[in-house]
Design a protein around this motif. Structure first.
Motif, PDB file in Angstrom:
ATOM      1  N   THR A  40      -8.721  -8.454  -6.422  1.00  0.00           N
ATOM      2  CA  THR A  40      -8.435  -8.301  -5.117  1.00  0.00           C
ATOM      3  C   THR A  40      -8.267  -6.853  -4.772  1.00  0.00           C
ATOM      4  OG1 THR A  40      -6.396  -9.923  -5.436  1.00  0.00           O
ATOM      5  CG2 THR A  40      -6.080  -8.335  -3.767  1.00  0.00           C
ATOM      6  N   TYR A  41      -8.019  -5.924  -5.592  1.00  0.00           N
ATOM      7  CA  TYR A  41      -8.459  -4.414  -5.316  1.00  0.00           C
ATOM      8  C   TYR A  41     -10.008  -4.158  -4.968  1.00  0.00           C
ATOM      9  CZ  TYR A  41      -3.653  -2.677  -6.987  1.00  0.00           C
ATOM     10  OH  TYR A  41      -2.099  -2.511  -7.283  1.00  0.00           O
ATOM     11  N   VAL A  42     -10.821  -4.839  -5.830  1.00  0.00           N
ATOM     12  CA  VAL A  42     -12.040  -4.516  -5.796  1.00  0.00           C
ATOM     13  C   VAL A  42     -12.612  -4.949  -4.456  1.00  0.00           C
ATOM     14  CG1 VAL A  42     -14.432  -5.073  -6.437  1.00  0.00           C
ATOM     15  CG2 VAL A  42     -12.670  -4.299  -8.302  1.00  0.00           C
ATOM     16  N   GLY A  43     -12.235  -6.190  -3.846  1.00  0.00           N
ATOM     17  CA  GLY A  43     -12.306  -6.946  -2.627  1.00  0.00           C
ATOM     18  C   GLY A  43     -11.742  -6.259  -1.517  1.00  0.00           C
ATOM     19  N   LEU A  44     -10.711  -5.483  -1.711  1.00  0.00           N
ATOM     20  CA  LEU A  44      -9.860  -4.766  -0.522  1.00  0.00           C
ATOM     21  C   LEU A  44     -10.708  -3.336  -0.537  1.00  0.00           C
ATOM     22  CD1 LEU A  44      -6.319  -5.308  -1.146  1.00  0.00           C
ATOM     23  CD2 LEU A  44      -7.558  -5.898   0.850  1.00  0.00           C
ATOM     24  N   LEU A  45     -11.207  -2.845  -1.666  1.00  0.00           N
ATOM     25  CA  LEU A  45     -11.962  -1.481  -1.646  1.00  0.00           C
ATOM     26  C   LEU A  45     -13.393  -1.877  -0.972  1.00  0.00           C
ATOM     27  CD1 LEU A  45     -11.984   0.710  -4.862  1.00  0.00           C
ATOM     28  CD2 LEU A  45     -14.065   0.175  -3.657  1.00  0.00           C
ATOM     29  N   ASN A  46     -14.013  -2.789  -1.374  1.00  0.00           N
ATOM     30  CA  ASN A  46     -15.426  -2.817  -0.801  1.00  0.00           C
ATOM     31  C   ASN A  46     -15.289  -3.444   0.771  1.00  0.00           C
ATOM     32  OD1 ASN A  46     -17.564  -2.589  -2.819  1.00  0.00           O
ATOM     33  ND2 ASN A  46     -16.016  -3.768  -3.967  1.00  0.00           N
ATOM     34  N   ALA A  47     -14.445  -4.016   1.276  1.00  0.00           N
ATOM     35  CA  ALA A  47     -14.156  -4.275   2.626  1.00  0.00           C
ATOM     36  C   ALA A  47     -14.084  -2.869   3.437  1.00  0.00           C
ATOM     37  CB  ALA A  47     -12.709  -5.025   2.847  1.00  0.00           C
ATOM     38  N   VAL A  57     -10.077   3.649   1.075  1.00  0.00           N
ATOM     39  CA  VAL A  57     -10.681   3.563   0.064  1.00  0.00           C
ATOM     40  C   VAL A  57     -10.025   4.292  -1.461  1.00  0.00           C
ATOM     41  CG1 VAL A  57     -12.679   3.700  -1.406  1.00  0.00           C
ATOM     42  CG2 VAL A  57     -12.926   2.713   0.844  1.00  0.00           C
ATOM     43  N   TYR A  58      -9.851   5.600  -0.871  1.00  0.00           N
ATOM     44  CA  TYR A  58      -9.051   6.461  -1.907  1.00  0.00           C
ATOM     45  C   TYR A  58      -7.689   5.891  -2.266  1.00  0.00           C
ATOM     46  CZ  TYR A  58     -12.858   9.966  -2.412  1.00  0.00           C
ATOM     47  OH  TYR A  58     -14.061  10.458  -2.851  1.00  0.00           O
ATOM     48  N   ALA A  59      -6.883   5.446  -1.245  1.00  0.00           N
ATOM     49  CA  ALA A  59      -5.628   5.130  -1.364  1.00  0.00           C
ATOM     50  C   ALA A  59      -5.739   3.642  -2.189  1.00  0.00           C
ATOM     51  CB  ALA A  59      -5.080   4.809   0.184  1.00  0.00           C
ATOM     52  N   ILE A  60      -6.646   2.978  -2.013  1.00  0.00           N
ATOM     53  CA  ILE A  60      -6.612   1.717  -2.818  1.00  0.00           C
ATOM     54  C   ILE A  60      -7.134   2.101  -4.398  1.00  0.00           C
ATOM     55  CG2 ILE A  60      -8.202  -0.396  -3.042  1.00  0.00           C
ATOM     56  CD1 ILE A  60      -8.237  -0.367  -0.010  1.00  0.00           C
ATOM     57  N   VAL A  61      -7.900   3.086  -4.607  1.00  0.00           N
ATOM     58  CA  VAL A  61      -8.106   3.445  -6.147  1.00  0.00           C
ATOM     59  C   VAL A  61      -6.924   4.135  -6.437  1.00  0.00           C
ATOM     60  CG1 VAL A  61      -9.223   5.310  -7.467  1.00  0.00           C
ATOM     61  CG2 VAL A  61     -10.562   4.129  -5.690  1.00  0.00           C
ATOM     62  N   ARG A  62      -6.195   4.833  -5.828  1.00  0.00           N
ATOM     63  CA  ARG A  62      -4.886   5.245  -6.180  1.00  0.00           C
ATOM     64  C   ARG A  62      -3.935   4.142  -6.639  1.00  0.00           C
ATOM     65  NH1 ARG A  62      -5.888   9.701  -2.492  1.00  0.00           N
ATOM     66  NH2 ARG A  62      -4.503   8.479  -1.016  1.00  0.00           N
TER      67      ARG A  62
END
Length: 127
Positions: A40-47, A57-62
């Motif tokens: 899910t994280y990877v999908g959100l990050l890539n979208a 993207v940085y917020a999702i990585v955090r």
């Protein structure tokens, strides 16, 4: 979304935007206490990366690293794409891309990792 269902998701997203509703899947998940997994994280990050939303993207990585999920090659690809799609192009875009390519050489599973993610503010969040 898999296969043809992706077309449905895009259609409904466009319909929501046309009516003034801006979908924010990640915030909705938090609101309803749905714990995202690595995919899910990877999908959100890539979208977000495809849209050039570097801050998101940085917020999702955090959030990923805070939840104990590590970065894998798909995360690094997303980080690179986010930098490439961010407008206006920053002066350090090329150096950031090179940095992420170097980091990706030691990627591991998205569920567990010892890789540290460097955040936008310069701090690192380890897993």
């Amino acid at each position: 979304m898999k296969g043809n269902r992706l077309q449905d998701a895009i259609f409904f997203r466009d319909e929501m935007k046309a009516t003034g509703l801006l979908p924010d899947i990640f915030e909705e998940m938090k609101k309803y206490e749905v714990k995202p997994n690595g995919q899910t994280y990877v999908g959100l990050l890539n979208a977000c990366a495809a849209a050039g939303q570097l801050d998101r993207v940085y917020a999702i990585v955090r959030d990923m690293t805070a939840a104990g999920a590590g970065l894998n090659k798909f995360c690094y690809v997303g980080l690179i794409i986010a930098h490439m799609n961010k407008l206006p192009v920053a002066d350090d875009t090329a150096s950031k891309i090179i940095e992420f390519v170097e980091r990706s050489k030691s990627w591991s599973s998205v569920e567990t990792s010892s890789v540290n993610a460097k955040c936008d503010d310069g701090s690192t969040k380890g897993t």
